[in-house]
Write a protein that holds these residues in place. Sequence first.
Motif, PDB file in Angstrom:
ATOM      1  N   ASP A  43      10.200   2.753  -9.498  1.00  0.00           N
ATOM      2  CA  ASP A  43      11.310   2.138  -8.778  1.00  0.00           C
ATOM      3  C   ASP A  43      11.163   2.214  -7.267  1.00  0.00           C
ATOM      4  OD1 ASP A  43      11.647   4.828  -8.460  1.00  0.00           O
ATOM      5  OD2 ASP A  43      13.590   4.945  -9.476  1.00  0.00           O
ATOM      6  N   GLY A  44       9.999   2.652  -6.798  1.00  0.00           N
ATOM      7  CA  GLY A  44       9.788   2.691  -5.348  1.00  0.00           C
ATOM      8  C   GLY A  44      10.424   3.883  -4.666  1.00  0.00           C
ATOM      9  N   THR A  45      10.941   4.809  -5.433  1.00  0.00           N
ATOM     10  CA  THR A  45      11.525   6.027  -4.868  1.00  0.00           C
ATOM     11  C   THR A  45      10.990   7.229  -5.632  1.00  0.00           C
ATOM     12  OG1 THR A  45      13.468   6.051  -6.318  1.00  0.00           O
ATOM     13  CG2 THR A  45      13.638   4.815  -4.243  1.00  0.00           C
ATOM     14  N   VAL A  46      10.858   8.335  -4.950  1.00  0.00           N
ATOM     15  CA  VAL A  46      10.413   9.578  -5.580  1.00  0.00           C
ATOM     16  C   VAL A  46      11.474  10.636  -5.312  1.00  0.00           C
ATOM     17  CG1 VAL A  46       8.653  11.379  -5.626  1.00  0.00           C
ATOM     18  CG2 VAL A  46       7.978   8.999  -5.279  1.00  0.00           C
ATOM     19  N   THR A  47      12.038  11.176  -6.378  1.00  0.00           N
ATOM     20  CA  THR A  47      13.060  12.212  -6.231  1.00  0.00           C
ATOM     21  C   THR A  47      12.389  13.572  -6.000  1.00  0.00           C
ATOM     22  OG1 THR A  47      13.130  12.758  -8.589  1.00  0.00           O
ATOM     23  CG2 THR A  47      14.556  10.953  -7.822  1.00  0.00           C
ATOM     24  N   LYS A  48      13.181  14.517  -5.557  1.00  0.00           N
ATOM     25  CA  LYS A  48      12.663  15.866  -5.343  1.00  0.00           C
ATOM     26  C   LYS A  48      12.165  16.453  -6.663  1.00  0.00           C
ATOM     27  CE  LYS A  48      13.903  20.298  -3.202  1.00  0.00           C
ATOM     28  NZ  LYS A  48      14.975  21.056  -2.521  1.00  0.00           N
ATOM     29  N   GLU A  49      12.877  16.162  -7.745  1.00  0.00           N
ATOM     30  CA  GLU A  49      12.488  16.660  -9.066  1.00  0.00           C
ATOM     31  C   GLU A  49      11.116  16.116  -9.460  1.00  0.00           C
ATOM     32  OE1 GLU A  49      13.650  14.941 -13.125  1.00  0.00           O
ATOM     33  OE2 GLU A  49      15.183  16.464 -12.740  1.00  0.00           O
ATOM     34  N   GLU A  50      10.902  14.812  -9.244  1.00  0.00           N
ATOM     35  CA  GLU A  50       9.612  14.213  -9.569  1.00  0.00           C
ATOM     36  C   GLU A  50       8.488  14.793  -8.717  1.00  0.00           C
ATOM     37  OE1 GLU A  50      10.971   9.735 -11.030  1.00  0.00           O
ATOM     38  OE2 GLU A  50      10.699  10.150  -8.894  1.00  0.00           O
ATOM     39  N   ASP A  82       5.599   8.769  -8.639  1.00  0.00           N
ATOM     40  CA  ASP A  82       6.674   8.227  -9.450  1.00  0.00           C
ATOM     41  C   ASP A  82       6.261   8.197 -10.914  1.00  0.00           C
ATOM     42  OD1 ASP A  82       9.146   7.188  -9.930  1.00  0.00           O
ATOM     43  OD2 ASP A  82       8.872   5.351  -8.785  1.00  0.00           O
ATOM     44  N   SER A  83       7.218   8.035 -11.808  1.00  0.00           N
ATOM     45  CA  SER A  83       6.937   7.994 -13.235  1.00  0.00           C
ATOM     46  C   SER A  83       6.433   6.617 -13.638  1.00  0.00           C
ATOM     47  CB  SER A  83       8.195   8.337 -14.037  1.00  0.00           C
ATOM     48  OG  SER A  83       8.628   9.639 -13.702  1.00  0.00           O
ATOM     49  N   PRO A  84       5.408   6.541 -14.503  1.00  0.00           N
ATOM     50  CA  PRO A  84       4.799   5.257 -14.852  1.00  0.00           C
ATOM     51  C   PRO A  84       5.728   4.300 -15.578  1.00  0.00           C
ATOM     52  CG  PRO A  84       3.968   7.013 -16.270  1.00  0.00           C
ATOM     53  CD  PRO A  84       4.748   7.669 -15.165  1.00  0.00           C
ATOM     54  N   ASP A  85       6.728   4.841 -16.293  1.00  0.00           N
ATOM     55  CA  ASP A  85       7.614   3.967 -17.048  1.00  0.00           C
ATOM     56  C   ASP A  85       8.786   3.473 -16.202  1.00  0.00           C
ATOM     57  OD1 ASP A  85       8.544   6.618 -16.967  1.00  0.00           O
ATOM     58  OD2 ASP A  85       9.924   6.230 -18.618  1.00  0.00           O
ATOM     59  N   LEU A 135       0.822  -1.208   0.000  1.00  0.00           N
ATOM     60  CA  LEU A 135       0.000   0.000   0.000  1.00  0.00           C
ATOM     61  C   LEU A 135       0.859   1.262   0.000  1.00  0.00           C
ATOM     62  CD1 LEU A 135      -2.819  -1.146   2.424  1.00  0.00           C
ATOM     63  CD2 LEU A 135      -3.058  -0.647  -0.012  1.00  0.00           C
ATOM     64  N   LEU A 136       1.987   1.210   0.694  1.00  0.00           N
ATOM     65  CA  LEU A 136       2.882   2.363   0.691  1.00  0.00           C
ATOM     66  C   LEU A 136       3.504   2.554  -0.694  1.00  0.00           C
ATOM     67  CD1 LEU A 136       4.665   1.980   4.151  1.00  0.00           C
ATOM     68  CD2 LEU A 136       2.892   3.631   3.516  1.00  0.00           C
ATOM     69  N   THR A 137       3.838   1.431  -1.349  1.00  0.00           N
ATOM     70  CA  THR A 137       4.373   1.504  -2.708  1.00  0.00           C
ATOM     71  C   THR A 137       3.330   2.081  -3.656  1.00  0.00           C
ATOM     72  OG1 THR A 137       5.847  -0.384  -2.352  1.00  0.00           O
ATOM     73  CG2 THR A 137       5.307   0.151  -4.629  1.00  0.00           C
ATOM     74  N   GLU A 138       2.094   1.675  -3.476  1.00  0.00           N
ATOM     75  CA  GLU A 138       0.993   2.199  -4.285  1.00  0.00           C
ATOM     76  C   GLU A 138       0.878   3.708  -4.133  1.00  0.00           C
ATOM     77  OE1 GLU A 138      -3.620   1.632  -3.600  1.00  0.00           O
ATOM     78  OE2 GLU A 138      -2.769  -0.187  -4.494  1.00  0.00           O
ATOM     79  N   PHE A 139       1.057   4.171  -2.894  1.00  0.00           N
ATOM     80  CA  PHE A 139       1.012   5.607  -2.635  1.00  0.00           C
ATOM     81  C   PHE A 139       2.168   6.317  -3.340  1.00  0.00           C
ATOM     82  CE2 PHE A 139       2.460   9.185   0.030  1.00  0.00           C
ATOM     83  CZ  PHE A 139       1.347  10.000  -0.047  1.00  0.00           C
ATOM     84  N   LEU A 140       3.368   5.760  -3.254  1.00  0.00           N
ATOM     85  CA  LEU A 140       4.532   6.371  -3.901  1.00  0.00           C
ATOM     86  C   LEU A 140       4.362   6.426  -5.420  1.00  0.00           C
ATOM     87  CD1 LEU A 140       7.614   4.896  -1.991  1.00  0.00           C
ATOM     88  CD2 LEU A 140       6.809   7.256  -1.956  1.00  0.00           C
ATOM     89  N   ASN A 141       3.701   5.414  -5.975  1.00  0.00           N
ATOM     90  CA  ASN A 141       3.531   5.344  -7.421  1.00  0.00           C
ATOM     91  C   ASN A 141       2.715   6.502  -7.979  1.00  0.00           C
ATOM     92  OD1 ASN A 141       5.070   3.059  -7.655  1.00  0.00           O
ATOM     93  ND2 ASN A 141       3.342   1.646  -7.720  1.00  0.00           N
TER      94      ASN A 141
END
Length: 277
Positions: free
Chosen positions: A174-181, A168-171, A159-165
């Motif tokens: 990777d389970g991480t969100v950068t400041k730029e994203e 995150d970029s669809p293509d 569920l946490l990964t779902e939230f991060l997605n």
Amino acid sequence: MAATARHENELKKKALEEVKKTQDPIEKIKWQCLSRGSSGIRDLGRVFRNFDDSGDQQLDFKEFCKGVKDIGLVLGKQDLQAAFQAIDKDNSGNINFDEFLVKIRGNTLNKKRTALVEKAFKKLDQNENGTIEIDDLKGVYDVTQDDRFKSGEKTEDQLLTEFLNKFDSPDNKDGTVTKEEFISYYAGISASIDNDAYFDLMMRRAWRLDEPAKPRNSSGHQPEFGYKPAEPNGYTLSLPSLSGGNNRRDFKTQGLKGLKPRTNAKGHVLTTALPLS
């Protein structure tokens, strides 16, 4: 806080109208990105980064054109050349795509809004490594009241990964969100909100920016936001309608004045740190 379906539709509609009106090639690219939804600018950044084989954050004109095409944007060669030259000030034949993304985001995020988005990112990035990951969310985003967690259908990590997605970029989930994203995502959200005070209130309530983070510890934790029902905390506002429909507040003309404060179970008025007058 992710964009609602209605919010996305309103943004796409506005973006398509702006594409037809604007003659500025940078603005045209920006609005074409946003015609794909609030994640359009974020996705453009990911595609450009994938083309940077050397890792020097530079793109030549051919790579730039391929990036624009791969994100699904249709622009004529003249517009592409004008956009590229607007960034390539020294006529070196290469552009720094981080600078390009900043220019694309343009006035969708002014200094005040950017500061709020950066504050939210900093609060979520608990280990201060420059990215938001699952471990950062544990203790500040609660999933225990989600029906899928209760039934065993989904684990906390899922569920946490779902939230991060959502950020995150669809293509490349990777389970991480950068400041730029994160900033690029909110540039999309911001593009459809004309009222700075509303954006301020929305960000403060969504991420509880006036409260300190409460990370997980050995004695348990109290999540700050997520599926857990929260105590009333100020004003409850829906996302603004660009058309100002009958049942939705038109923030362009009405602003925030006249909103009645909520009260708790004991009848005490609940306030927000945001000045509303």
